[in-house]
Design a protein around this motif. Structure first.
Motif, short mmCIF file in Angstrom:
data_model
loop_
_atom_site.label_atom_id
_atom_site.label_comp_id
_atom_site.label_asym_id
_atom_site.label_seq_id
_atom_site.Cartn_x
_atom_site.Cartn_y
_atom_site.Cartn_z
N ARG A 226 0.83 -1.19 0.00
CA ARG A 226 0.00 0.00 0.00
C ARG A 226 0.86 1.24 0.00
O ARG A 226 1.84 1.29 0.74
CB ARG A 226 -0.93 0.00 1.23
CG ARG A 226 -1.82 -1.24 1.33
CD ARG A 226 -2.81 -1.34 0.15
NE ARG A 226 -3.49 -2.63 0.10
CZ ARG A 226 -4.61 -2.91 0.78
NH1 ARG A 226 -5.14 -2.01 1.59
NH2 ARG A 226 -5.18 -4.09 0.66
N PRO A 227 0.56 2.21 -0.84
CA PRO A 227 -0.61 2.33 -1.69
C PRO A 227 -0.54 1.51 -2.97
O PRO A 227 -1.51 1.44 -3.72
CB PRO A 227 -0.64 3.82 -2.02
CG PRO A 227 0.78 4.24 -1.99
CD PRO A 227 1.40 3.45 -0.87
N GLY A 228 0.59 0.89 -3.25
CA GLY A 228 0.73 0.05 -4.43
C GLY A 228 2.18 -0.36 -4.59
O GLY A 228 3.06 0.11 -3.85
N PRO A 229 2.47 -1.23 -5.56
CA PRO A 229 3.87 -1.60 -5.81
C PRO A 229 4.70 -0.37 -6.14
O PRO A 229 4.22 0.54 -6.83
CB PRO A 229 3.77 -2.54 -7.02
CG PRO A 229 2.37 -3.02 -7.02
CD PRO A 229 1.55 -1.91 -6.47
N PRO A 230 5.94 -0.29 -5.66
CA PRO A 230 6.79 0.83 -6.04
C PRO A 230 7.03 0.83 -7.54
O PRO A 230 7.15 -0.23 -8.17
CB PRO A 230 8.08 0.60 -5.26
CG PRO A 230 8.07 -0.86 -4.92
CD PRO A 230 6.64 -1.25 -4.78
N ILE A 231 7.09 2.03 -8.11
CA ILE A 231 7.37 2.19 -9.54
C ILE A 231 8.77 2.76 -9.69
O ILE A 231 9.09 3.82 -9.15
CB ILE A 231 6.34 3.11 -10.20
CG1 ILE A 231 4.96 2.43 -10.20
CG2 ILE A 231 6.75 3.44 -11.64
CD1 ILE A 231 3.85 3.31 -10.75
N TRP A 232 9.62 2.02 -10.42
CA TRP A 232 10.97 2.48 -10.73
C TRP A 232 11.03 2.76 -12.23
O TRP A 232 10.53 1.98 -13.04
CB TRP A 232 12.01 1.42 -10.37
CG TRP A 232 12.14 1.14 -8.90
CD1 TRP A 232 11.41 1.68 -7.88
CD2 TRP A 232 13.04 0.21 -8.29
NE1 TRP A 232 11.80 1.17 -6.67
CE2 TRP A 232 12.80 0.25 -6.88
CE3 TRP A 232 14.02 -0.66 -8.78
CZ2 TRP A 232 13.52 -0.53 -5.99
CZ3 TRP A 232 14.74 -1.44 -7.89
CH2 TRP A 232 14.49 -1.37 -6.51
N ILE A 233 11.65 3.87 -12.59
CA ILE A 233 11.68 4.32 -13.98
C ILE A 233 13.02 3.96 -14.62
O ILE A 233 14.09 4.28 -14.11
CB ILE A 233 11.46 5.84 -14.07
CG1 ILE A 233 10.13 6.23 -13.43
CG2 ILE A 233 11.54 6.30 -15.52
CD1 ILE A 233 8.91 5.65 -14.10
#
Length: 304
Positions: A172-179
Motif C-alpha cells: 500500500r498504496p501500491g507496488p513501487p514504480i521504478w523508472i
C-alpha cells in the motif's frame, strides 16, 4: 547495497538448448538461496527482425515469468525490468501488477519505461509519437486504480468514470514504480511520479542501439543529486531507490570482480542496488554464476 539478477535475455532465442533439463523457476530459487534481493525479467512482446539483427533480443512475458518465480520463493523481490508502459492499456497493466503483488505477498517492483521501438509499438497497435505524455498519465492512472476506490478521472488518454479495481495489491498504496532509462524525461519522472530509478551504464555505441543517453559511473552522483533536489522542490522525499546496471560481462569471474570493485564508488554516489545482467549460455552456467556471485559478494556487503 543490494543485488538484482537479470534473467539472461540471450537465452530466449535458444530456449530448448539453453534450459536443458532444468525448470525456469530454479533461477529464482537459487538466487534467493544465494542472498540476492531481486530477480528480474524484461519486456518485448513482438520485436521487429530489423532490431533483433541489430543487437536486440526476445523476452518472456514478464508477468508470467515472474509469477513462476514468485510461486517457488518466499523472500526475493520481483522486478519488471523494464515493462514498456505504452505496449498495454495502464488499467490492464495495473490489474496484472496488482494480482502478482497480492499473490506474491507484496514482492513486486514495477520497473517501467517509455520504450523506443517504433516498429514494436506499431505492430501492437500502440501509439509511439505521444508515448511520453501517455506514460506520465499511465503512472497516475495505475496508482489511482490500485486504491480500490471508484475512479472518476478525466485525462486526454485514460479517462475512467465509475470503475473500480479489486483486489488491491498487497503493498500500500501500491507496488513501487521504478523508472528505467538515462534520459531527461526519465529523470523527471523519478522526481515527479516514481519511487526509484533504473539507469544503465551506456557507451556511445550502445546508446545508438538503445536510444538511451550515454552514462558512465562517474556521472551518477551528479544525476542522483539532481533528482534529490528536484524531489525536494516538489515537496517529495529526497530518498529514492537507484538500481544501476553496469556494462555486462560474459565471464562470471570477471562479473564478480567488477561488481566487488564498483560497490564502494556506487554506494558513495547514492546507488542502492547493483543489477547484474547475465550473459550465460546455458542454464547450468546461469545457476553456477548466481552461486558464484553470492559467494564472492556476500563478504563485501552486496548480498546476504
Amino acid at each position: 547495497m543490494k543485488l538484482n539478477f537479470q534473467f539472461p535475455t540471450g537465452s530466449v532465442k535458444h530456449w530448448d538448448t539453453w534450459i536443458g533439463a532444468h525448470e525456469f523457476a530454479e533461477i529464482a530459487v537459487v538466487a534467493e538461496a544465494s542472498g540476492f534481493d531481486i530477480v528480474s525479467t524484461t519486456d518485448h512482446p513482438f520485436p521487429s527482425e530489423e532490431w533483433l539483427v541489430g543487437g536486440g533480443h526476445h523476452a518472456l512475458d514478464p508477468f508470467v515469468a515472474l509469477s513462476f518465480m514468485a510461486a517457488t520463493t518466499s523472500r526475493i523481490r520481483l522486478l519488471t525490468f523494464i515493462l514498456v508502459a505504452g505496449y498495454r492499456n495502464p488499467y490492464t497493466t495495473a490489474k496484472s501488477a496488482a494480482s502478482l503483488d497480492l499473490l506474491s505477498g507484496g514482492r513486486l517492483i514495477a520497473g517501467m519505461g517509455a520504450g523506443y521501438q517504433a516498429n514494436e509499438f506499431d505492430v501492437l497497435g500502440a501509439s509511439f509519437d505521444d508515448r511520453g505524455p501517455r506514460f506520465d498519465e499511465a503512472i497516475v492512472a495505475m496508482q489511482e486504480a490500485w486504491t480500490g476506490e471508484v475512479i472518476d478521472r478525466e485525462g486526454p488518454f485514460f479517462p475512467a468514470h465509475g470503475h473500480r479495481m479489486l483486489p488491491r495489491p498487497a503493498q500500500r498504496p501500491g507496488p513501487p514504480i521504478w523508472i528505467g532509462g538515462n534520459s531527461k524525461a526519465s529523470v523527471r519522472r523519478v522526481a515527479e511520479l516514481a519511487d526509484g530509478w533504473l539507469p544503465f551504464e551506456q557507451s556511445a555505441a550502445m546508446s545508438a542501439i538503445t536510444n538511451t543517453p550515454a552514462l558512465q559511473i562517474d556521472q551518477l552522483a551528479e544525476r542522483i543529486d539532481q533528482i534529490r533536489d528536484m524531489r525536494r522542490v516538489l515537496g517529495r522525499s529526497a530518498d529514492f531507490e537507484v538500481c544501476f546496471t553496469p556494462t555486462a560481462r560474459r565471464d562470471s569471474d570477471e562479473t564478480a570482480d567488477a561488481v566487488a570493485q564498483q560497490i564502494g564508488p556506487l554506494s558513495e554516489a547514492g546507488v542502492t542496488h547493483i543489477s547484474v545482467e547475465s550473459k550465460t549460455r546455458s542454464m547450468d552456467a546461469c545457476l553456477a554464476e548466481i552461486e558464484l556471485l553470492g559467494t564472492r559478494l556476500a563478504g563485501v556487503g552486496t548480498v546476504g
